[in-house]
Design an enzyme around this catalytic site. Structure first.
Site, mmCIF file in Angstrom:
data_model
loop_
_atom_site.group_PDB
_atom_site.id
_atom_site.type_symbol
_atom_site.label_atom_id
_atom_site.label_comp_id
_atom_site.label_asym_id
_atom_site.label_seq_id
_atom_site.Cartn_x
_atom_site.Cartn_y
_atom_site.Cartn_z
ATOM 1 N N ASP A 140 33.196 54.143 -103.881
ATOM 2 C CA ASP A 140 33.312 55.409 -103.157
ATOM 3 C C ASP A 140 33.293 55.179 -101.650
ATOM 4 O O ASP A 140 32.656 54.237 -101.173
ATOM 5 C CB ASP A 140 32.153 56.337 -103.578
ATOM 6 C CG ASP A 140 32.381 57.772 -103.145
ATOM 7 O OD1 ASP A 140 33.538 58.136 -102.814
ATOM 8 O OD2 ASP A 140 31.408 58.532 -103.120
ATOM 9 N N LEU A 188 35.200 36.416 -117.137
ATOM 10 C CA LEU A 188 34.828 37.807 -116.864
ATOM 11 C C LEU A 188 35.771 38.784 -117.568
ATOM 12 O O LEU A 188 36.984 38.572 -117.582
ATOM 13 C CB LEU A 188 34.918 38.059 -115.348
ATOM 14 C CG LEU A 188 34.691 39.492 -114.877
ATOM 15 C CD1 LEU A 188 33.218 39.865 -114.963
ATOM 16 C CD2 LEU A 188 35.192 39.686 -113.444
ATOM 17 N N HIS A 204 42.163 53.596 -99.157
ATOM 18 C CA HIS A 204 42.402 53.047 -100.504
ATOM 19 C C HIS A 204 43.027 51.651 -100.405
ATOM 20 O O HIS A 204 42.650 50.740 -101.141
ATOM 21 C CB HIS A 204 43.315 53.974 -101.311
ATOM 22 C CG HIS A 204 42.734 55.345 -101.536
ATOM 23 N ND1 HIS A 204 41.426 55.532 -101.910
ATOM 24 C CD2 HIS A 204 43.275 56.589 -101.438
ATOM 25 C CE1 HIS A 204 41.185 56.833 -102.033
ATOM 26 N NE2 HIS A 204 42.284 57.489 -101.748
HETATM 27 C C1 FPP Z 1 36.866 56.710 -103.877
HETATM 28 O O1 FPP Z 1 36.922 56.948 -102.498
HETATM 29 C C2 FPP Z 1 37.917 55.780 -104.305
HETATM 30 C C3 FPP Z 1 38.900 56.064 -105.189
HETATM 31 C C4 FPP Z 1 39.035 57.386 -105.837
HETATM 32 C C5 FPP Z 1 39.951 55.104 -105.529
HETATM 33 C C6 FPP Z 1 39.540 53.676 -105.718
HETATM 34 C C7 FPP Z 1 40.772 52.891 -105.812
HETATM 35 C C8 FPP Z 1 41.024 51.722 -105.205
HETATM 36 C C9 FPP Z 1 40.025 50.971 -104.417
HETATM 37 C C10 FPP Z 1 42.411 51.192 -105.323
HETATM 38 C C11 FPP Z 1 42.671 49.993 -106.141
HETATM 39 C C12 FPP Z 1 41.927 49.825 -107.387
HETATM 40 C C13 FPP Z 1 42.227 48.906 -108.337
HETATM 41 C C14 FPP Z 1 41.300 48.730 -109.495
HETATM 42 C C15 FPP Z 1 43.424 48.068 -108.281
HETATM 43 P P1 FPP Z 1 37.150 58.423 -101.991
HETATM 44 O O2 FPP Z 1 38.610 58.621 -101.779
HETATM 45 O O3 FPP Z 1 36.525 59.394 -102.937
HETATM 46 O O4 FPP Z 1 36.369 58.384 -100.633
HETATM 47 P P2 FPP Z 1 35.623 59.595 -99.886
HETATM 48 O O5 FPP Z 1 34.497 60.023 -100.788
HETATM 49 O O6 FPP Z 1 35.141 58.973 -98.618
HETATM 50 O O7 FPP Z 1 36.639 60.661 -99.678
#
Ligand code: FPP
Length: 249
Positions: free
Chosen positions: A22, A133, A39
């Site tokens: 997050d 893993l 992201h």
């Molecule tokens: C949460 O941050 C993150 C996500 C919803 C997406 C996580 C995805 C990745 C890191 C991309 C790649 C992943 C893989 C497994 C290849 P948020 O957008 O909710 O952040 P915020 O709370 O600050 O708005």
């Protein structure tokens, strides 16, 4: 942060670590950039977590990459996230194979774009015999959906006479979950300073140790993983028993 890895007791590693990644959006906002930039930088943290867990000898790592609720985000962000998943899977496949990582996916796979499903199935197949893993990516995942889905399939099996109603217990129920055969997480990490579970693995985390880190996901590095494991190893896990009972059995 140096030398942290040496403080980890390798004989007491959590067998399964789950991570709620997050803070990508806030990380980007702090830099005056679009959420998608966050992201994109989150991928570096994903690689660090996978590599760090694999090097230590952790058996299972589950990453919450996209929740069922995330479908409500702006279409532009959803598209960018899906593109990022495909490009990351493409660029990392050979590394996963080289590092003996087995890929699994949990979630409502049918709701994902065809291109992702095809690519995922290909990599799942190619890594299926790897015994290092196990990396479990939660995509279009929601724990309440998973539990309701399991209950529905159990009901179908009872109606069809494949199982007796009396046979339904916690062990049987677990077998109908997407994580069937995977041990429950021993450690759950959430980044970005939020103290929520957000519909993640609700059944499986009954006795999981929680670790909340203020680090925003794109800044997460192996050292942060080590810190979480060291903290985990300092805890006494009682599973409802008293300290004295733990010592005598
Ligand atoms: C949460 O941050 C993150 C996500 C919803 C997406 C996580 C995805 C990745 C890191 C991309 C790649 C992943 C893989 C497994 C290849 P948020 O957008 O909710 O952040 P915020 O709370 O600050 O708005």
């Amino acid at each position: 942060m140096t030398g942290l890895e040496n403080k980890i007791d390798k004989s007491k590693l959590p067998c399964h670590i789950a991570i709620i990644m997050d803070g990508n959006g806030r990380w980007a906002k702090e830099r005056g950039s679009h959420r998608i930039f966050g992201h994109q930088n989150g991928v570096t943290a994903v690689k660090e977590a996978v590599e760090g867990a694999g090097e230590l000898g952790v058996r299972y790592l589950t990453l919450y990459a996209f929740s069922k609720e995330n479908w409500c985000r702006p279409q532009e962000e959803i598209n960018a996230l899906m593109d990022l998943m495909v490009s990351t899977i493409n660029s990392e496949t050979e590394t996963l194979i080289k590092n003996n990582v087995r890929l699994l996916v949990i979630g409502d796979i049918k709701s994902l774009p065809e291109s992702i499903v095809k690519k995922l199935n290909e990599v799942i197949e190619r890594t299926s015999l790897n015994d290092g893993l196990t990396l479990i990516v939660a995509l279009s995942y929601g724990a309440r959906w998973e539990i309701a889905n399991a209950a529905g399939r159990i009901a179908e099996d009872v109606v069809a006479g494949r199982i007796e109603k009396e046979a339904i217990d916690e062990t049987l129920f677990s077998k109908y979950l997407l994580t069937s055969g995977i041990p429950d997480p021993e450690l759950l990490i959430r980044t970005s300073g939020e103290f929520r579970i957000s519909n993640f693995l609700l059944w499986q985390i009954a006795y999981t140790e929680m670790y909340f880190s203020a680090t925003l996901w794109p800044d997460f590095r192996k050292e942060h993983l080590y810190e979480a494991i060291i903290d985990f190893q300092s805890r006494e896990r009682r599973f409802g028993k008293t300290s004295e009972q733990l010592n005598c059995d």
